[in-house]
Structure formats: C-alpha cells, structure tokens
Design a protein around this motif. Structure first.
Motif, short mmCIF file in Angstrom:
data_model
loop_
_atom_site.label_atom_id
_atom_site.label_comp_id
_atom_site.label_asym_id
_atom_site.label_seq_id
_atom_site.Cartn_x
_atom_site.Cartn_y
_atom_site.Cartn_z
N VAL A 1 -10.19 1.03 2.72
CA VAL A 1 -10.39 1.73 3.99
C VAL A 1 -9.08 2.36 4.46
O VAL A 1 -9.05 3.51 4.92
CB VAL A 1 -10.96 0.77 5.07
N GLU A 2 -7.98 1.62 4.30
CA GLU A 2 -6.67 2.17 4.73
C GLU A 2 -6.33 3.43 3.95
O GLU A 2 -5.84 4.42 4.50
CB GLU A 2 -5.57 1.14 4.49
N ILE A 3 -6.60 3.41 2.64
CA ILE A 3 -6.29 4.58 1.80
C ILE A 3 -7.22 5.74 2.19
O ILE A 3 -6.77 6.89 2.33
CB ILE A 3 -6.42 4.24 0.30
N ALA A 4 -8.49 5.44 2.41
CA ALA A 4 -9.43 6.51 2.80
C ALA A 4 -9.00 7.13 4.13
O ALA A 4 -9.01 8.36 4.30
CB ALA A 4 -10.84 5.95 2.89
N SER A 5 -8.60 6.29 5.05
CA SER A 5 -8.19 6.78 6.37
C SER A 5 -6.90 7.62 6.25
O SER A 5 -6.76 8.68 6.87
CB SER A 5 -7.97 5.56 7.27
N PHE A 6 -5.98 7.16 5.40
CA PHE A 6 -4.73 7.90 5.16
C PHE A 6 -5.04 9.30 4.59
O PHE A 6 -4.47 10.31 5.00
CB PHE A 6 -3.86 7.10 4.18
N ILE A 7 -5.99 9.34 3.65
CA ILE A 7 -6.34 10.62 3.03
C ILE A 7 -6.90 11.58 4.08
O ILE A 7 -6.53 12.75 4.16
CB ILE A 7 -7.37 10.41 1.89
N ILE B 1 0.82 -1.22 0.00
CA ILE B 1 0.00 0.00 0.00
C ILE B 1 0.86 1.28 0.00
O ILE B 1 0.42 2.34 -0.44
CB ILE B 1 -0.96 -0.04 1.21
N GLU B 2 2.11 1.14 0.44
CA GLU B 2 2.94 2.35 0.64
C GLU B 2 3.16 3.17 -0.64
O GLU B 2 3.07 4.40 -0.59
CB GLU B 2 4.31 1.99 1.26
N PRO B 3 3.45 2.54 -1.81
CA PRO B 3 3.67 3.37 -3.01
C PRO B 3 2.45 4.23 -3.35
O PRO B 3 2.60 5.38 -3.78
CB PRO B 3 3.94 2.34 -4.12
N THR B 4 1.24 3.68 -3.13
CA THR B 4 0.03 4.47 -3.41
C THR B 4 -0.05 5.64 -2.43
O THR B 4 -0.35 6.78 -2.81
CB THR B 4 -1.23 3.58 -3.29
N MET B 5 0.25 5.37 -1.16
CA MET B 5 0.21 6.45 -0.17
C MET B 5 1.21 7.56 -0.53
O MET B 5 0.89 8.74 -0.44
CB MET B 5 0.52 5.91 1.23
#
Ligand code: FAD
Length: 288
Positions: free
Chosen positions: A61-67, A28-32
C-alpha cells in the motif's frame, strides 16, 4: 487519476509496468528511490504486486500510494484472496480507499509454502471471480481487473475450461485483463481468438518480460508456467554467458515481440520489469 479502464477507452494502446514492494522486514526507501525514475518514463499506469496471504500488505500500500502521489502515475494494486476472509479483504480495501487507490487487480494467488491447510481452505473467496464480484457489488467505486493466461493456467484441464472460467471472471466485474508473461506471441493470439469466440470483449494487456540475464529465465518459467520457444533459447545460448550482451539481446527480443503484438492491434503492453525503470525506458523508447 481515476479508473484505469477509462485509459483503455481513450487510448489506442496502453503502456504499463509491474513493480513489487520490498519484503516486509526490509526498508522501503531504496525501492521508492528506484521507482521515482518512472516519473520521467510516464507509463499509463504501474501495477504493484501483493504477497499471497497479505504478507507484505503494508509495504504494498505504501508503494502504491507513493506511485500515485510522488511518481504521479495511475496505480493498479494487486490483491490476493488466498488466506483471506471477507473481513480481511474489507480491511485491505479500506487501506486502499484511505490512500486514494481506486483500481485493483483481483487475484486468487498461489498457496504460500508456510500456509496451513486450515488457512488455505478457510478463504471466503475461492476464485478471483468470487472476489471480483464481491468488490464490484460492495465497493462500486473500485475499478476491478483480472489475470489471464496465454499458455493456459496450469490448473485448468484445457484451454476451453480456462476460457470459460475467464468469461465468468469478466462477468463478475473485471473490466480489463492483464496477461501472464509469455515469450511466444502465438500463445497470446490463440488465447485472444478463443476469448473472441466466447464473447469476452474487455481490453487485454499483453504481459512481456524482457530477459535481462540468463539466470532469471529458469525462475520465471517455473513461476509463470510459460513455455520457452526455440527463438528465445537460441538467444540465451548465444548471449547468456555475457551479461551485457544478454541484456541487450533480451531487450531486443521483447521489443520484437511488442512490435508484432502492436501490428496485431493489441490493446495494451504490460512490462514485467522487476523494478528496473531503465529496462522500461529502453523498451518504451522503441515501441511507443
Ligand atoms: P483464478 O482466476 O481463480 O484461476 C485459478 C484457476 O481456477 C484457473 O485454472 C482457472 O481456470 C480456475 N477458475 C477460475 N475461476 C473459476 C471458477 N469460477 N470455477 C472453477 N474454476 C475456476 N500472485 C500473487 O501472489 N501476487 C500478485 O501480486 C500476483 N500478480 C499477478 C499478476 C498477473 C497479471 C498474473 C497473470 C498473475 C499474478 N499472480 C500473482 C499469480 C496468480 O496469483 C496465480 O497465477 C494464481 O495461480 C491464479 O490466480 P488467478 O487470479 O488467475 O486465479
């Protein structure tokens, strides 16, 4: 941070972008790292797609939470009903609540190729409107949005049927709408006129996808069912062979579309930027 509907109530035009999480077996890190650039671009909100059937729900959910937490932007989490029981939806919404995600785009989704007839037909929410109604009634703290189609949804017999179904979706609790991408503004104006006539009065964001290389057009048209006007096919014919020229011309085409939409008083612009913040930056610099 709060209800995205309030942003539409407060601003003349709302500028947003759609991003997608990595596949579930990918890191997931490269997308973040890519999405972190949206902090400086500061759209009004980012929407995060969801794999039909919940295939990459964890990453979504992880990406949404990161955003929300690290990019500092309001977030609209997509959720699809295909292959979903009520229990599965409840569990999905709980992960949203646990991560302070308060805005959802209620979608039916399309049947994934791997989904069996039994899985497809066993869903508790047949249409997006059924899911929107359930969320609004059972989870009133969520703001619910829905999708609409300037070129008509491919399953609807005609525009009249599609707009009547859209009206149901709004009556079931969708407090704003985001359109499928389109390349011919006349399609959006036609849909808006039909919506006005049928009494649909929630804000609608226009979905715009800058075509930054010629190869993406075929897939985009197949997936979205939108049509390609001559003005765009001329651009592809002229610049499609050269990636740098095509990128410039594709962004210019999107900017021209948006300027015309703004002149017609559109309530929002939703950019399908395929996780490329630099495309959003180039477009927003000219239109915000
Ligand atoms: P619905 O609103 O259920 O409409 C589907 C069809 O049923 C239409 O023809 C409509 O006219 C008809 N219909 C609707 N309600 C009724 C009713 N009550 N009675 C009878 N007929 C009805 N897909 C994903 O898998 N993941 C995503 O994250 C995703 N994001 C999207 C974001 C946007 C902004 C858009 C426009 C599309 C997105 N999609 C996504 C694609 C979407 O799932 C497909 O377009 C799907 O075919 C329809 O979804 P819907 O929610 O519009 O369905």
């Amino acid at each position: 941070m709060g209800s995205i509907r309030e942003i539409y109530d407060a601003k003349k035009t709302v500028f947003s972008c759609e991003v997608f999480p990595p596949k579930k077996d990918k890191p997931i890190e490269p997308t973040m790292e890519k999405l972190a650039a949206f902090k400086d671009i500061a759209p009004d909100f980012l929407s995060v797609t969801y794999g039909a059937g919940g295939s990459n729900a964890g990453h979504a959910v992880e990406i949404a939470s990161f955003i929300r937490k690290d990019v500092g932007t309001d977030v609209l989490s997509h959720i699809t009903s295909v292959g979903f029981s009520r229990e599965k939806l409840d569990a999905g919404l709980k992960t949203f609540t646990d991560n302070d995600i308060e805005n959802v785009l209620a979608l039916r989704g399309d049947r994934p190729r791997t989904m069996t007839d039994e899985e497809y037909n066993s869903r508790d929410f047949f249409h997006a409107s059924d899911m929107a109604e359930y969320i609004r009634k059972s989870y009133p703290s969520f703001t619910v949005a829905g999708a609409c189609y300037p070129d008509k949804h491919f399953e609807a017999r005609d525009y009249a049927e599609d707009i009547a179904n859209l009206k149901k979706k709004v009556e079931c609790g969708c407090s704003f709408l985001i359109s499928q991408l389109f390349f011919d503004n006349d399609s959006f104006y036609k849909m808006s006129e039909l919506m006005d006539k049928s009494g649909i009065d929630v804000p609608v964001s226009a979905g715009i996808m800058p075509i930054t290389n010629a190869r993406m057009l075929g897939t985009t048209v197949t997936l979205s069912g939108t049509s390609v006007p001559k003005s765009l096919s001329d651009v592809i014919a002229k610049y499609g062979e050269n990636d740098d020229d095509m990128k410039k011309a594709g962004i210019e085409y999107a900017i021209d579309q948006i300027k015309d939409l703004l002149a017609h008083g559109v309530r929002g612009i939703h950019l399908y930027v395929m996780n490329k913040p630099e495309t959003a930056e180039a477009v927003f610099a000219e239109v915000r």
